[in-house]
Design a protein around this motif. Sequence first.
Motif, PDB file in Angstrom:
ATOM      1  N   ALA A   1       0.767  -1.146   0.108  1.00 47.27           N
ATOM      2  CA  ALA A   1      -0.024   0.026  -0.054  1.00 47.27           C
ATOM      3  C   ALA A   1       0.850   1.164  -0.225  1.00 47.27           C
ATOM      4  N   VAL A   2       2.110   1.122   0.520  1.00 44.00           N
ATOM      5  CA  VAL A   2       2.957   2.034   0.733  1.00 44.00           C
ATOM      6  C   VAL A   2       3.111   2.763  -0.792  1.00 44.00           C
ATOM      7  N   LEU A   3       3.406   1.824  -1.643  1.00 46.06           N
ATOM      8  CA  LEU A   3       3.793   2.205  -3.203  1.00 46.06           C
ATOM      9  C   LEU A   3       2.618   2.527  -3.919  1.00 46.06           C
ATOM     10  N   ALA A   4       1.473   2.015  -3.611  1.00 45.10           N
ATOM     11  CA  ALA A   4       0.147   2.480  -4.127  1.00 45.10           C
ATOM     12  C   ALA A   4       0.142   4.102  -4.073  1.00 45.10           C
ATOM     13  N   ASP A   5       0.667   4.559  -2.929  1.00 44.50           N
ATOM     14  CA  ASP A   5       0.438   5.870  -2.817  1.00 44.50           C
ATOM     15  C   ASP A   5       1.569   6.800  -3.147  1.00 44.50           C
ATOM     16  N   LEU A   6       2.963   6.187  -3.311  1.00 47.15           N
ATOM     17  CA  LEU A   6       3.933   7.109  -3.424  1.00 47.15           C
ATOM     18  C   LEU A   6       4.671   6.677  -4.896  1.00 47.15           C
ATOM     19  N   ALA A   7       4.394   5.484  -5.519  1.00 45.96           N
ATOM     20  CA  ALA A   7       5.030   5.092  -6.616  1.00 45.96           C
ATOM     21  C   ALA A   7       5.429   6.337  -7.589  1.00 45.96           C
ATOM     22  N   LYS A   8       4.585   7.087  -7.859  1.00 44.73           N
ATOM     23  CA  LYS A   8       4.546   8.110  -8.709  1.00 44.73           C
ATOM     24  C   LYS A   8       5.338   9.316  -8.486  1.00 44.73           C
ATOM     25  N   ASN A   9       5.807   9.406  -7.067  1.00 45.18           N
ATOM     26  CA  ASN A   9       6.528  10.570  -6.517  1.00 45.18           C
ATOM     27  C   ASN A   9       7.958  10.298  -7.181  1.00 45.18           C
ATOM     28  N   GLY A  10       8.429  11.299  -7.745  1.00 46.52           N
ATOM     29  CA  GLY A  10       9.671  11.498  -8.328  1.00 46.52           C
ATOM     30  C   GLY A  10      10.950  11.331  -7.187  1.00 46.52           C
ATOM     31  N   ARG A  11      10.701  11.461  -6.009  1.00 46.47           N
ATOM     32  CA  ARG A  11      11.867  11.332  -4.978  1.00 46.47           C
ATOM     33  C   ARG A  11      11.688   9.830  -4.509  1.00 46.47           C
ATOM     34  N   VAL A  12      11.047   9.042  -4.896  1.00 49.86           N
ATOM     35  CA  VAL A  12      10.771   7.487  -4.325  1.00 49.86           C
ATOM     36  C   VAL A  12      11.529   6.569  -5.170  1.00 49.86           C
ATOM     37  N   ILE A  13      12.283   5.704  -4.374  1.00 47.53           N
ATOM     38  CA  ILE A  13      13.115   4.571  -5.114  1.00 47.53           C
ATOM     39  C   ILE A  13      12.493   3.284  -4.195  1.00 47.53           C
ATOM     40  N   LEU A  14      12.563   2.240  -5.000  1.00 42.88           N
ATOM     41  CA  LEU A  14      11.864   0.959  -4.206  1.00 42.88           C
ATOM     42  C   LEU A  14      13.531   0.217  -4.509  1.00 42.88           C
TER      43      LEU A  14
END
Length: 245
Positions: free
Chosen positions: A124-137
């Motif tokens: 669910a964290v990525l469902a919210d943040l995947a499109k944030n340009g400052r986030v890397i998995l």
Amino acid sequence: MPERAIEVIPVLDLKGGAVVRARHGLRHSYAPIVTKLARGSAPLDIAAGLLTVHPFRTFYIADLDRIELRGGHEESLDALGAAFPSLDFWVDAGVRDVEEAYAWLARHPSAHLVLGSETLESPAVLADLAKNGRVILSLDFRGDSFVGPKALYDAPHLWPKRVIVMTLARVGGDAGPDMDRLLEVKRRAPHVMLYAAGGLRGAFDLMRLDQIGIGGVLVASALHDGRLTGADIAAQASEGVARAK
């Protein structure tokens, strides 16, 4: 063939206020690093020493104390950002949920947040943040096992544009990058930019990763031991520029 040179990203593993030498993911045994690049193991000194090897653009930081819920290195992160304002810092701070992720991003407006699968509570964290340009998995593996919510690994449509493949058992070792794992993830998510982590031994491994289209590689031991030099990095970058013409 890749259209750009592979990016080499130095690693700072922080534990107890020092940069430590990581080996095989056995964090309890990590000790302050001893390197020819600096007199001690203070984060600022190690970062400055690494920059004498090559003018790196990005550093990866693992806040091991925060990952293991034993405090954190907020002051060190602030000091690094102030001392090297032109660098991009990718930080794995052991974030576990959406609220913690947003709080960290607000606290560090210039840094990039690495979401390590080993600490994430759910996809669910990525469902919210995947499109944030400052986030890397970071997809974390121990041996053949994925560490994290299985649903996350099975949902590449949720992954952000940049993904690290972290093979913990190879960190600080001499086994070489996990090429099979990287190719598997690349097949699973051809739309993302992949970064290898763990096992790079020197220039030959850098070339191999570049040849299969890996966007970047996280490196520590090979830089400190002199097995990967600034000349090696420059040569690989020149090859990348030549291919792009």
